[in-house]
Structures are given as C-alpha cells and as structure tokens.
Design a protein around this motif. Structure first.
Motif, short mmCIF file in Angstrom:
data_model
loop_
_atom_site.label_atom_id
_atom_site.label_comp_id
_atom_site.label_asym_id
_atom_site.label_seq_id
_atom_site.Cartn_x
_atom_site.Cartn_y
_atom_site.Cartn_z
N MET A 160 0.83 -1.20 0.00
CA MET A 160 0.00 0.00 0.00
C MET A 160 0.87 1.25 0.00
SD MET A 160 -3.17 -0.70 2.63
CE MET A 160 -2.19 -1.40 3.95
N LYS A 161 0.28 2.33 -0.44
CA LYS A 161 0.93 3.63 -0.38
C LYS A 161 0.29 4.39 0.78
CE LYS A 161 2.34 7.51 -3.27
NZ LYS A 161 2.17 8.20 -4.58
N ILE A 162 1.10 4.67 1.80
CA ILE A 162 0.57 5.20 3.06
C ILE A 162 1.19 6.55 3.40
CG2 ILE A 162 0.34 4.75 5.54
CD1 ILE A 162 0.64 1.71 4.71
N LEU A 163 0.35 7.50 3.73
CA LEU A 163 0.80 8.82 4.17
C LEU A 163 0.81 8.83 5.69
CD1 LEU A 163 1.45 11.83 3.41
CD2 LEU A 163 -1.01 12.27 3.66
N LEU A 164 1.95 9.18 6.28
CA LEU A 164 2.11 9.16 7.73
C LEU A 164 2.43 10.55 8.26
CD1 LEU A 164 2.56 7.76 10.52
CD2 LEU A 164 4.89 7.25 9.76
N PHE A 165 1.54 11.09 9.08
CA PHE A 165 1.78 12.36 9.76
C PHE A 165 2.42 12.10 11.12
CE2 PHE A 165 -1.72 13.66 6.90
CZ PHE A 165 -1.14 14.77 6.32
N GLY A 166 3.32 13.00 11.53
CA GLY A 166 4.00 12.82 12.82
C GLY A 166 5.06 11.75 12.73
N ALA A 167 5.72 11.68 11.58
CA ALA A 167 6.64 10.56 11.30
C ALA A 167 7.94 10.61 12.08
CB ALA A 167 6.94 10.53 9.80
N THR A 168 8.28 11.74 12.68
CA THR A 168 9.57 11.83 13.39
C THR A 168 9.43 11.64 14.90
OG1 THR A 168 9.38 14.24 13.50
CG2 THR A 168 10.61 13.32 11.64
N GLY A 169 8.21 11.46 15.39
CA GLY A 169 8.00 11.24 16.81
C GLY A 169 8.40 9.83 17.23
N MET A 170 8.39 9.58 18.53
CA MET A 170 8.79 8.28 19.05
C MET A 170 7.95 7.15 18.46
SD MET A 170 7.91 5.76 21.53
CE MET A 170 6.99 6.51 22.89
N ILE A 171 6.65 7.35 18.39
CA ILE A 171 5.77 6.33 17.83
C ILE A 171 5.79 6.38 16.30
CG2 ILE A 171 3.37 5.56 17.66
CD1 ILE A 171 3.01 6.51 20.56
N GLY A 172 5.77 7.58 15.75
CA GLY A 172 5.76 7.73 14.30
C GLY A 172 6.95 7.07 13.61
N GLN A 173 8.12 7.21 14.20
CA GLN A 173 9.32 6.58 13.64
C GLN A 173 9.17 5.07 13.55
OE1 GLN A 173 13.14 7.72 15.34
NE2 GLN A 173 12.27 9.66 16.00
N ARG A 174 8.60 4.49 14.58
CA ARG A 174 8.45 3.03 14.61
C ARG A 174 7.36 2.55 13.67
NH1 ARG A 174 10.93 4.98 18.76
NH2 ARG A 174 12.45 3.71 19.91
N ILE A 175 6.31 3.35 13.51
CA ILE A 175 5.28 3.00 12.52
C ILE A 175 5.88 3.03 11.11
CG2 ILE A 175 3.12 3.75 11.45
CD1 ILE A 175 2.30 4.82 14.24
N ILE A 229 -0.62 -1.24 14.53
CA ILE A 229 -1.05 -0.26 13.53
C ILE A 229 -0.97 -0.87 12.13
CG2 ILE A 229 -0.41 1.91 12.40
CD1 ILE A 229 -1.49 2.71 14.98
N ALA A 230 0.17 -1.50 11.83
CA ALA A 230 0.37 -2.10 10.51
C ALA A 230 -0.62 -3.24 10.27
CB ALA A 230 1.81 -2.59 10.38
N ASP A 231 -0.86 -4.06 11.28
CA ASP A 231 -1.82 -5.15 11.15
C ASP A 231 -3.21 -4.63 10.83
OD1 ASP A 231 0.16 -7.00 11.66
OD2 ASP A 231 -0.47 -7.41 13.74
N GLU A 232 -3.61 -3.57 11.53
CA GLU A 232 -4.95 -3.00 11.30
C GLU A 232 -5.05 -2.41 9.90
OE1 GLU A 232 -8.86 -2.04 11.74
OE2 GLU A 232 -7.66 -3.34 13.03
N LEU A 233 -3.99 -1.78 9.44
CA LEU A 233 -3.99 -1.24 8.07
C LEU A 233 -4.17 -2.35 7.04
CD1 LEU A 233 -1.19 1.48 8.09
CD2 LEU A 233 -3.54 1.80 7.26
N GLU A 234 -3.49 -3.45 7.26
CA GLU A 234 -3.52 -4.55 6.28
C GLU A 234 -4.81 -5.36 6.34
OE1 GLU A 234 1.31 -5.34 6.04
OE2 GLU A 234 0.05 -6.70 7.22
N LYS A 235 -5.38 -5.53 7.55
CA LYS A 235 -6.54 -6.41 7.71
C LYS A 235 -7.87 -5.68 7.76
CE LYS A 235 -3.61 -9.66 10.26
NZ LYS A 235 -3.31 -10.28 11.57
N ASP A 236 -7.84 -4.41 8.16
CA ASP A 236 -9.06 -3.58 8.21
C ASP A 236 -10.18 -4.28 8.98
OD1 ASP A 236 -10.66 -1.42 7.75
OD2 ASP A 236 -11.09 -1.86 5.66
N LEU A 237 -9.87 -4.71 10.20
CA LEU A 237 -10.83 -5.47 10.99
C LEU A 237 -11.74 -4.62 11.88
CD1 LEU A 237 -8.55 -8.42 12.20
CD2 LEU A 237 -10.24 -8.45 10.35
N HIS A 238 -11.36 -3.36 12.11
CA HIS A 238 -12.12 -2.54 13.07
C HIS A 238 -12.49 -1.17 12.49
CE1 HIS A 238 -9.62 -5.42 15.38
NE2 HIS A 238 -10.73 -5.59 16.07
#
Length: 200
Positions: free
Chosen positions: A1-16, A182-191
């Motif tokens: 997928m092509k994903i746009l990530l806001f807050g990419a340099t934060g502690m959580i954003g970097q890991r996402i 986060i990645a699992d939810e993006l891929e599976k769209d379960l919720h």
C-alpha cells in the motif's frame, strides 16, 4: 500500500514508519522538519494518490492548553482526507479515555498523573470527533497506559473501550509492538469506525 504518515519523526511515528517499510509498503513520511515537510492542514494535497493515512500527531506536553488547536488539527485531517478521496484513516490515540470501571475513564481516576491530564482530555475529545464521522473508514487505536521504546515481539492483545492490563495489573506495550498493531490493522481492516486498544 501507499501510506501517508503524519507525525513521522516522533517516538511512535518513527516506529510506525519502520514497521510499514519493513513490510514493503510505500510510506510518505510527513513532519514539520522531516523528509516531507507539512502537517495535517496540508492533508487534502498530501493524501492524494495514497491508499491510507496514518496520523501520529499528539497534543503538546509543554503545559499549554492543547485542546482547541488539537481539535482543529483533527478536523483539518478529517476534511483533508475526505477531500483527497482517501477512505482509510488510522489514528494514534491516547489511553486516558479507556474505561477502568463503568462510567469512569482512566484520565478521571485520582492517581492519574497531572502532567498528562490536558493531553489525555484532548485525545478523548478527538475520539468523540471521530465517532461522529460516518463516511471514512477510520480506526482510533489507544495504546496501553504505558508505552515506551522496547522489544518487537509481534504479540499483543486487542480490546475495545476498556483498559487492558496483565495478570500483575500492569498496562503496557512497547512502541515497537504498538507499531505492529497499527500495521496489522492497516492490512486487515478489521475494526472500521471503532476505537480499539492494544496491550500485552
């Protein structure tokens, strides 16, 4: 997928960003000082051509009243994603709005740290805003009460509106495993159009 990530340099954003990239997704990492400069107010333009948007923005922790500008930012994000025609939106949420007893949120308990109260209440208000959105496939993901850099195990539990804790009563998840969720939810769209929480 092509994903746009806001807050990419934060502690959580970097890991996402790292987790998504490791899975082969194309990540457009946006931050005020990052590779792609911008913020959620630019969502209408930046989100075009993406399959999904992830928002890892958070209220400030500098003691200022965060709620009005944070709410404005989330409204701008919703409107921008909608204008770009992107339906899938994942929101990095807060734990303070999780229930610890019927009718009682974590942020309203006597021992909740004062330093995090404004931030948590702002996140709770943002959750209320997303719950009114019916035309986007959003998921608001609250971490455990404690989240910090740690080990990536790929193992976690999923809950709803109630705080999850382990057998010793600790509510914790590493930032790495939160990114996995986060990645699992993006891929599976379960919720879709729900708040979930993840913890060990």
């Amino acid at each position: 997928m092509k994903i746009l990530l806001f807050g990419a340099t934060g502690m959580i954003g970097q890991r996402i960003a790292a987790e998504l990239a490791n899975r082969g997704h194309q990540v457009t990492a946006v931050s005020r000082k990052g590779p792609v400069k911008g913020d959620v107010h630019d969502a209408a333009t930046l989100a075009e051509g993406h399959d999904a948007v992830v928002s890892a923005i958070a209220p400030p922790r500098d003691g200022t009243e965060p709620e009005p500008p944070f709410m404005e930012a989330n409204r701008a994000l919703i409107e921008g994603v909608r204008a770009a025609g992107v339906l899938r939106l994942i929101v990095v949420g807060g734990a303070g709005s999780l229930q610890v007893a019927p009718g009682q949120d974590l942020v309203d308990t006597p021992d909740f740290p004062e330093i995090y109260k404004k931030e948590s209440k702002a996140q709770r208000s943002a959750l209320g805003l997303y719950r009114e959105v019916e035309d986007l496939d959003w998921t608001y993901i609250s971490p455990a009460a404690e989240i910090a850099p740690g080990e990536r195990t790929g193992v976690y539990r999923i809950g709803g509106d109630t705080l999850l804790a382990d057998a010793e009563g600790r509510s914790f998840i590493s930032a790495e495993d939160y990114a996995v969720a986060i990645a699992d939810e993006l891929e599976k769209d379960l919720h879709p159009r729900r708040r979930i929480t993840v913890a060990y």
